[in-house]
Motif scaffolding. Structure first.
Motif, mmCIF file in Angstrom:
data_model
loop_
_atom_site.group_PDB
_atom_site.id
_atom_site.type_symbol
_atom_site.label_atom_id
_atom_site.label_comp_id
_atom_site.label_asym_id
_atom_site.label_seq_id
_atom_site.Cartn_x
_atom_site.Cartn_y
_atom_site.Cartn_z
ATOM 1 N N PRO A 124 -10.009 -2.701 12.651
ATOM 2 C CA PRO A 124 -9.013 -3.324 11.766
ATOM 3 C C PRO A 124 -9.042 -2.791 10.335
ATOM 4 N N PHE A 125 -10.246 -2.616 9.771
ATOM 5 C CA PHE A 125 -10.222 -2.227 8.357
ATOM 6 C C PHE A 125 -9.747 -0.791 8.175
ATOM 7 N N LEU A 126 -9.967 0.065 9.201
ATOM 8 C CA LEU A 126 -9.481 1.446 9.103
ATOM 9 C C LEU A 126 -7.975 1.510 9.296
ATOM 10 N N ALA A 127 -7.483 0.768 10.283
ATOM 11 C CA ALA A 127 -6.045 0.760 10.538
ATOM 12 C C ALA A 127 -5.305 0.273 9.299
ATOM 13 N N THR A 128 -5.837 -0.810 8.691
ATOM 14 C CA THR A 128 -5.125 -1.376 7.555
ATOM 15 C C THR A 128 -5.317 -0.512 6.310
ATOM 16 N N LEU A 129 -6.412 0.260 6.261
ATOM 17 C CA LEU A 129 -6.602 1.196 5.149
ATOM 18 C C LEU A 129 -5.527 2.287 5.202
ATOM 19 N N ALA A 130 -5.228 2.753 6.427
ATOM 20 C CA ALA A 130 -4.182 3.758 6.590
ATOM 21 C C ALA A 130 -2.827 3.177 6.204
ATOM 22 N N GLY A 135 1.993 2.167 2.697
ATOM 23 C CA GLY A 135 2.719 1.230 1.839
ATOM 24 C C GLY A 135 2.757 1.702 0.396
ATOM 25 N N LEU A 136 1.592 2.138 -0.117
ATOM 26 C CA LEU A 136 1.534 2.621 -1.501
ATOM 27 C C LEU A 136 2.437 3.842 -1.673
ATOM 28 N N GLY A 137 2.427 4.721 -0.669
ATOM 29 C CA GLY A 137 3.265 5.918 -0.735
ATOM 30 C C GLY A 137 4.741 5.559 -0.780
ATOM 31 N N LEU A 138 5.138 4.623 0.103
ATOM 32 C CA LEU A 138 6.542 4.202 0.126
ATOM 33 C C LEU A 138 6.925 3.525 -1.196
ATOM 34 N N LEU B 308 3.660 24.016 -3.441
ATOM 35 C CA LEU B 308 5.058 23.785 -3.099
ATOM 36 C C LEU B 308 5.712 22.759 -4.015
ATOM 37 N N ASN B 309 4.969 22.319 -5.052
ATOM 38 C CA ASN B 309 5.515 21.360 -6.017
ATOM 39 C C ASN B 309 5.996 20.076 -5.375
ATOM 40 N N VAL B 310 5.205 19.555 -4.453
ATOM 41 C CA VAL B 310 5.561 18.259 -3.879
ATOM 42 C C VAL B 310 5.304 17.196 -4.949
ATOM 43 N N VAL B 311 6.310 16.340 -5.216
ATOM 44 C CA VAL B 311 6.150 15.352 -6.279
ATOM 45 C C VAL B 311 5.041 14.378 -5.934
ATOM 46 N N PHE B 312 4.378 13.835 -6.957
ATOM 47 C CA PHE B 312 3.160 13.066 -6.713
ATOM 48 C C PHE B 312 3.417 11.829 -5.872
ATOM 49 N N TYR B 313 4.637 11.238 -6.025
ATOM 50 C CA TYR B 313 4.847 9.992 -5.288
ATOM 51 C C TYR B 313 5.058 10.243 -3.805
ATOM 52 N N LEU B 314 5.287 11.466 -3.416
ATOM 53 C CA LEU B 314 5.337 11.758 -1.984
ATOM 54 C C LEU B 314 3.955 12.143 -1.453
ATOM 55 N N GLN B 315 3.075 12.599 -2.364
ATOM 56 C CA GLN B 315 1.753 13.046 -1.919
ATOM 57 C C GLN B 315 0.966 11.914 -1.277
ATOM 58 N N THR B 316 1.041 10.696 -1.891
ATOM 59 C CA THR B 316 0.341 9.549 -1.305
ATOM 60 C C THR B 316 0.839 9.284 0.104
ATOM 61 N N LEU B 317 2.164 9.342 0.255
ATOM 62 C CA LEU B 317 2.769 9.062 1.553
ATOM 63 C C LEU B 317 2.294 10.074 2.586
ATOM 64 N N ILE B 318 2.284 11.342 2.206
ATOM 65 C CA ILE B 318 1.871 12.401 3.129
ATOM 66 C C ILE B 318 0.401 12.211 3.528
ATOM 67 N N LYS B 319 -0.432 11.906 2.520
ATOM 68 C CA LYS B 319 -1.846 11.726 2.824
ATOM 69 C C LYS B 319 -2.069 10.499 3.704
ATOM 70 N N GLY B 320 -1.324 9.420 3.428
ATOM 71 C CA GLY B 320 -1.444 8.220 4.247
ATOM 72 C C GLY B 320 -1.039 8.487 5.685
ATOM 73 N N GLY B 321 0.058 9.206 5.867
ATOM 74 C CA GLY B 321 0.519 9.533 7.214
ATOM 75 C C GLY B 321 -0.478 10.416 7.941
ATOM 76 N N LEU B 327 -6.666 9.241 12.438
ATOM 77 C CA LEU B 327 -7.352 8.062 12.967
ATOM 78 C C LEU B 327 -6.962 7.832 14.421
ATOM 79 N N ALA B 328 -5.658 7.951 14.687
ATOM 80 C CA ALA B 328 -5.185 7.719 16.046
ATOM 81 C C ALA B 328 -5.785 8.749 16.998
ATOM 82 N N LEU B 329 -5.817 10.010 16.568
ATOM 83 C CA LEU B 329 -6.379 11.079 17.404
ATOM 84 C C LEU B 329 -7.860 10.834 17.677
ATOM 85 N N ALA B 330 -8.600 10.493 16.599
ATOM 86 C CA ALA B 330 -10.040 10.280 16.753
ATOM 87 C C ALA B 330 -10.297 9.114 17.692
#
Lengths: 321, 338
Positions: A124-130, A135-138, B308-321, B327-330
């Motif tokens: 749970p804590f890893l899933a919600t960390l992701a 959310g922060l990115g959006l 590639l000059n990706v704007v910073f507010y998209l960088q968080t999103l990319i890293k989160g994704g 995580l899913a793969l692991a």
């Protein structure tokens, strides 16, 4: 038998200790500042605490169903919900649409959390960390990283104004509290949630769909983030990016205090309200006696460690029994 | 406690029966080599999109940037192998940076200053280790508390977040740590090499390493087979704190100052790097070389986004994704093992 008694005594001591802490904190601030006990300030605390309390109810649901794990995505989900709400308002969408979208955004990310935990099998804590970072990115993408001013009359009324001398936010909080109280403590669904948290293997063996109800619990936490996000837009008359992020610590604190204040050691909704009020009083009081924010985090961090350590020791005692 | 929750997450996802053998082979190929293929594809795409990517200069830049992240990630990997996590690595790195610069400003030599910085990280690690190992607090909660308190202390120490600049010139020996070159190789990369060898020996070639894996696999079983689980956990957090502080010292040397809260950005990256490493292993277990690969992958992603000059507010999103995918793969690799 004796072990049972010892566990019960420890739980009672923890309960008394937590309530004593609340009284001590209030007494301390009352002595330190003449303004703390003024009715205006007390109402202000209620208003400020509404967002935190709403979040704590969702957090408590997750803590219960996962048996002590937490929803780390609170800051990101709340932030995204707030960003979506304010963006839609800015674009001229009506209040209803914007509010519903904010709630929907929270629900969707909460649902994502649930699926990641139950279907993908993440901790749970890893899933919600992701999800936190999604959310922060959006949120940053929608706000472009800058303050978006917008005051919607209706949302502003609920978040900031009084109705007959009582903050509207407190009235809303009362309704949300009742909804969570009935849902978690007095409904068949709530009993399933507690059963899963108590022992999920037994719950599954007795025919409860563990994955489904765990997912729903995470979704509910997401929904409370959505509501908190809408209220945040009202409080800030717009949105400052990352304004929701510090809420994670407060929410965790309230959720785990809920565990120490309940007689069984398992959190419940009333305990979460108590926890949120304790954190709210602490935040307000420290601000009233002019303690800088970064000292405030020192106090809160210490409190987190105290509460979760007490919780861990209590759990270990229960396991030894 | 932890082991039961791990089991919860695993068990709740009953492995779905694969429909065809063909499908099974496709999936296991993807999970085993997916990240590797993604890495190669990413490098290829960046080489095509940006002429600056495939230059020797950029390669060395990436290596230098990666070395700090990789060192922190190795400590994180050790803690993760015990089944825990350390959310306070960023503050341990900051402790290394702020303390070493402060001590240098106070007139101390390079060696005592560096040792002082490392001691700061060691202290945070010991605190975490005590909470998790001996008091039995859940790792993510214990280290979140440490993270919050340490961050707050940093703000107090730097009077609200002012960077610490050294008084006068820093000694050459200190500058060398982050900015020196040995022939064609940046010195931080050499430090990384040393740390890598040490961690390889600790985790994969020592009795302690076997205990660490045993604790992470099943703490209860480890306890019954005579392993002092509390001590193994304590030492792991201690080492993670020390390692992160070393990275902080290198960072301070590279930017000739102590920047408060600079370490926070390494937290998520080091978690992602460790998990990326897990996807490489057949059983989905963390490993030293896997983590090095993960850090390099992330380094290339960050470098590519900058090129590639990706704007910073998209960088968080990319890293989160990216983190989510990894995580899913692991996790898929782990369920396959069972």
């Amino acid at each position: 038998m004796r072990g049972n008694l010892r566990t019960a005594t420890a739980a009672a001591a923890l309960q008394v200790g937590t309530i004593g802490l609340f009284v001590a904190v209030c007494a301390f601030f009352a002595l330190m500042s003449p303004t703390f006990l003024l009715p205006a300030n007390l109402l202000n605390i209620l208003r400020q605490t509404a967002i935190l309390a709403v979040l704590s109810f969702g957090m408590t649901t997750v803590i219960v169903v996962t048996s002590g794990e937490a929803d780390m995505s609170v800051g990101g989900v709340t932030g995204f919900a707030a960003a979506l709400t304010v963006t839609l308002l800015k674009l001229g969408a009506g209040t209803a649409l914007a509010v519903l979208s904010g709630l929907g955004a929270g629900l969707a990310l909460g649902f994502l959390n649930g699926l990641l935990v139950t279907r993908v099998g993440l901790l749970p804590f890893l899933a919600t960390l992701a999800t936190l970072n999604i959310g922060l990115g959006l949120e940053q993408w929608l706000t472009r990283g800058t303050y978006i001013p917008y005051s919607d009359p209706l949302i502003g009324l609920v978040a900031n104004e009084n109705i007959y001398g009582v903050p509207a936010a407190a009235v809303l909080l009362l309704f949300v509290f009742l909804a969570f109280y009935l849902l978690l403590d007095h409904s068949p669904w709530g009993r399933k949630v507690y059963a899963i948290g108590g022992n999920w293997q037994v719950a599954r063996a007795s025919g409860i769909d563990v994955a489904r109800h765990t997912t729903l619990a995470f979704a509910l936490s997401g929904l409370s983030c959505g509501l908190a996000g809408v209220l945040l837009v009202g409080r800030l008359s717009g949105l400052t990016p990352l304004a929701a992020s510090p809420l994670l610590l407060d929410t965790l604190l309230a959720g785990y205090i809920s565990g120490t204040v309940s007689s069984s050691g398992t959190p419940n909704v009333a305990g979460a309200l108590f926890g949120a009020l304790l954190v709210g009083v602490l935040t307000n009081g420290l601000a009233v006696i002019r303690v800088p924010t970064f000292y405030m985090n020192l106090v809160k961090g210490l409190l987190v460690l105290l509460v979760v350590t007490a919780n861990a020791i209590q759990r270990r005692q229960a396991a030894v029994r | 406690m932890r082991s039961t929750t791990t089991a919860t997450a695993k068990e709740k996802t009953a492995p779905r029966p694969e429909r065809t053998a063909w499908r099974l082979r496709g999936w296991s190929f993807l999970t085993e080599f997916g990240t590797l293929l993604a890495f190669l594809a990413l490098c290829l795409a960046l080489a095509l999109l940006s002429p600056a990517f495939l230059t020797l200069n950029n390669f060395l830049t990436i290596l230098r940037q990666v070395s700090i992240l990789a060192i922190i990630s190795l400590g994180m990997t050790l803690v993760m192998t015990t089944g825990g996590i350390d959310l306070s690595v960023g503050e341990a790195a900051d402790a290394g940076a702020l303390l070493s610069i402060s001590l240098l400003s106070a007139g101390l030599g390079t060696l005592p200053a560096v040792l002082g910085g490392l001691a700061g990280g060691l202290l945070l690690g010991a605190f975490n280790g005590f909470l998790v190992g001996f008091l039995g607090v859940m790792p993510f909660l214990a280290t979140l508390g440490t993270h919050t308190m340490a961050m707050s202390m940093e703000m107090v120490y730097t009077q609200g977040g002012l960077p610490i600049y050294p008084l006068g010139l820093l000694p050459e020996s200190f500058n060398f740590l982050g900015r020196g070159w040995v022939g064609p190789v940046p010195f931080p990369v050499l430090i990384l090499g040393g740390v890598l060898v040490l961690y390889y020996l600790i985790l994969h070639r020592s009795a302690f390493g076997r205990r660490v894996y045993a604790v992470g696999g099943n703490a209860e079983a480890a306890r019954f087979s005579g392993i002092d689980v509390r001590l193994v956990r304590f030492k792991s957090y201690l080492l993670a704190g020390l390692t992160a502080a070393l990275a902080g010292v290198i960072l301070a040397s590279r930017i000739s100052s102590g920047q408060p809260l600079a370490g926070e950005s390494f937290l998520l990256d080091s978690i992602a790097a460790s998990f990326m490493g897990m996807t490489l292993s057949r059983e989905g277990k963390p490993s030293v070389l896997g983590t090095l690969f993960g850090a390099c992958f992330l380094g290339v992603v960050l470098n590519g986004m900058t090129l590639l000059n990706v704007v910073f507010y998209l960088q968080t999103l990319i890293k989160g994704g990216l983190l989510l995918g990894v995580l899913a793969l692991a996790s898929y690799a782990r369920t396959r093992r069972n």
